[in-house]
Design a protein around this motif. Structure first.
Motif, short mmCIF file in Angstrom:
data_model
loop_
_atom_site.label_atom_id
_atom_site.label_comp_id
_atom_site.label_asym_id
_atom_site.label_seq_id
_atom_site.Cartn_x
_atom_site.Cartn_y
_atom_site.Cartn_z
N LEU A 322 -3.72 -5.61 4.22
CA LEU A 322 -3.06 -5.67 2.91
C LEU A 322 -1.97 -4.61 2.84
O LEU A 322 -2.23 -3.43 3.11
CB LEU A 322 -4.08 -5.42 1.80
CG LEU A 322 -3.53 -5.35 0.37
CD1 LEU A 322 -2.93 -6.69 -0.05
CD2 LEU A 322 -4.62 -4.91 -0.61
N VAL A 323 -0.77 -5.03 2.46
CA VAL A 323 0.34 -4.12 2.19
C VAL A 323 0.56 -4.13 0.68
O VAL A 323 0.79 -5.20 0.10
CB VAL A 323 1.63 -4.55 2.92
CG1 VAL A 323 2.75 -3.55 2.65
CG2 VAL A 323 1.38 -4.69 4.42
N GLN A 341 -5.26 -1.01 5.17
CA GLN A 341 -4.24 -1.05 4.14
C GLN A 341 -3.01 -0.23 4.54
O GLN A 341 -3.15 0.87 5.07
CB GLN A 341 -4.78 -0.47 2.81
CG GLN A 341 -6.07 -1.10 2.35
CD GLN A 341 -6.61 -0.44 1.09
OE1 GLN A 341 -5.92 -0.28 0.09
NE2 GLN A 341 -7.88 -0.07 1.14
N LEU A 342 -1.85 -0.78 4.24
CA LEU A 342 -0.60 -0.02 4.31
C LEU A 342 -0.07 0.08 2.90
O LEU A 342 0.18 -0.94 2.24
CB LEU A 342 0.43 -0.71 5.21
CG LEU A 342 1.83 -0.10 5.20
CD1 LEU A 342 1.81 1.37 5.61
CD2 LEU A 342 2.78 -0.90 6.08
N LEU A 357 -6.84 7.20 1.14
CA LEU A 357 -7.09 6.18 2.16
C LEU A 357 -6.87 6.74 3.56
O LEU A 357 -7.62 6.45 4.50
CB LEU A 357 -6.18 4.98 1.94
CG LEU A 357 -6.43 4.15 0.68
CD1 LEU A 357 -5.40 3.02 0.60
CD2 LEU A 357 -7.84 3.57 0.67
N ILE A 358 -5.82 7.54 3.70
CA ILE A 358 -5.53 8.14 5.00
C ILE A 358 -6.66 9.07 5.41
O ILE A 358 -7.10 9.08 6.58
CB ILE A 358 -4.17 8.88 4.94
CG1 ILE A 358 -3.03 7.87 4.75
CG2 ILE A 358 -3.95 9.70 6.21
CD1 ILE A 358 -1.69 8.51 4.46
N VAL A 362 -8.72 4.57 6.82
CA VAL A 362 -8.70 3.11 6.67
C VAL A 362 -7.31 2.59 6.31
O VAL A 362 -7.16 1.42 5.91
CB VAL A 362 -9.71 2.65 5.60
CG1 VAL A 362 -11.13 2.96 6.05
CG2 VAL A 362 -9.41 3.27 4.24
N GLY A 363 -6.29 3.42 6.45
CA GLY A 363 -4.95 2.96 6.11
C GLY A 363 -3.90 3.99 6.40
O GLY A 363 -4.17 5.06 6.95
#
Length: 450
Positions: A322-323, A341-342, A357-358, A362-363
């Motif tokens: 997911l972006v 995720q981005l 998230l970073i 996980v993204g």
């Protein structure tokens, strides 16, 4: 079992801000309570379909003008625009609506911190109020400050400098909003504020964070009575089925990339143009989600589909990555689905959510200007090719427990507490204070006395 009561819910913002309150309302309704939602007319169909009472605060035209304003997504100007348009301007209307609905001893209000009218009604009527924070960014802290959408380097400053910046922020908020708030207070027969605007926003009775403690550990300088429950994870899946065209698209090929800039974003033409080019570069299927198709490029790859809305709980388990913009609702749904995720953050809580998230592994994140076809494709490939990514995403997903029931338990505990008003405090978990934490507490008490 608590006696039946009337709950008044006051969200402020876009669909990502309103959905959690609809989820809370549905649980409270199923427990036998009467639920009213005070918000913009744009959300009337959703609230009525959810079996909740709707009270209009602002017209559809108001919402349209608000979301079209380019300042809404400016890192600095947006932080000034939203409290004024969403908090100050409708404050008297919100207060008066709450007053009309108030039944002494049988009413509880749960509201965004930006619902200034609900905070005023807590004082004029003495009714119970819970402040609802959907994201960690809403909790002020010197000990572990959230990442601002600008001046991100300030979170790394030594404590004395963070304290100085904290004070400047409070004085700026007072300068911008205090006169108008005190004018309203005078109209309602209240004394002028005795504390800073940013401290006053939080209910002195109950503050609830709708996220888990592993996503943002509680800090001892958070508002008194703060409690964390969990992500609400409500979308419209019980109400809105997936369109047949989307079902066929998902069934007919490999897992797609999903791109969204948020439900209220109307200035994302570049985001979707870059995203289309990324799909071409990677030769990946893509699904573009937006209710404003005028943002989409005139020419899209043949294996890219557009949809106005798809409930994330039904969509994300069937996508590869997911972006998105970094809103807390989208972020939490992707965490629950276990997909990488981005994030392309612009304003508000989005950079802070991206950083969390970073940290979880996980993204990743790219600023709007750094989100280019080449760089975006490279980061997406890195995320998809990371051999440990799926394991980390699955581990985080396994830790998620929906927080709606626990949140409703806390709200029900406020029934009948009118007379106690702001002297009531929900129990706060025991925490050992460091010297730095003790200094924060002392400074906070001193500032409130002043």
């Amino acid at each position: 079992m608590p006696r039946a009561a009337r709950f008044i819910l006051v969200p402020v913002g876009s669909a990502g801000d309103v959905h959690p309150y609809v989820g809370l309302g549905r649980v409270l309704r199923d427990r036998g309570h009467e639920v009213f939602v005070l918000t913009n007319a744009h959300f009337k169909p959703l609230i009525r379909r959810s079996g909740l009472h709707f009270v209009e605060i602002g017209t559809e035209d108001d919402y349209d003008r608000f979301t079209r304003d380019p300042d809404l997504w400016h890192p600095r100007r947006g932080l000034l625009l939203v409290p004024r348009r969403g908090g100050l301007e409708p404050a008297r209307a919100v207060h008066d609506a709450v007053a009309r609905l108030h039944r002494p001893g049988a009413t509880v209000v749960a509201a965004s911190a930006l619902a200034f009218g609900a905070r005023l009604a807590h004082e004029t009527l003495g009714l119970p109020l819970a402040t609802i924070h959907l994201q960690p960014f809403a909790f002020p802290s010197l000990l572990r400050p959230p990442r601002p959408p600008f001046l991100a380097w300030t979170v790394r400053l030594p404590y004395p400098f963070r304290r100085l910046a904290y004070g400047v922020t409070h004085r700026l908020a007072d300068r911008l909003f205090r006169v108008e708030i005190d004018t309203l207070r005078t109209e309602l027969g209240l004394q002028p504020l005795q504390t800073s605007v940013l401290d006053w926003l939080h209910s002195p009775q109950c503050v609830i964070g709708l996220f888990p403690d592993w996503f943002a550990p509680p800090q001892s300088d958070w508002p008194d009575g703060s409690r964390l429950t969990g992500f609400p994870l409500f979308d419209e899946s019980p109400l809105t089925p997936v369109e047949p065209e989307v079902v066929r698209f998902l069934d007919d090929g490999p897992l797609p990339l999903v791109f969204t800039a948020g439900s209220a974003m109307r200035h994302a033409a570049r985001f979707f143009d870059v995203s289309a080019q990324i799909c071409r570069r990677l030769r990946r299927r893509g699904l573009f989600l937006t209710g404003h198709p005028e943002q989409l490029p005139a020419s899209q790859p043949p294996d890219v589909l557009h949809a106005s809305y798809v409930p994330f709980s039904l969509l994300l388990p069937r996508c590869a990555l997911l972006v998105h913009h970094g809103g807390i609702g989208t972020t939490s749904q992707a965490l629950a689905a276990g997909v990488p995720q981005l994030v392309v953050p612009r304003a508000f809580d989005q950079p802070d959510n991206a950083e969390r998230l970073i940290r979880l592994g996980v993204g990743d994140a790219l600023g709007p200007r750094r989100y280019t076809p080449a760089r975006g494709a490279r980061v997406i490939e890195q995320l998809l090719n990371d051999p440990a990514m799926s394991g980390r995403c699955a581990d985080v997903a396994s830790r998620i427990r929906p927080g709606l029931d626990e949140t409703c338990d806390l709200l029900e505990s406020l029934i009948g507490t009118d007379r106690k008003q702001s002297r009531d405090r929900l129990p706060v978990r025991d925490r050992t204070q460091t010297g730095e934490e003790a200094e924060v507490r002392t400074s906070k008490r001193k500032k409130n006395r002043e």
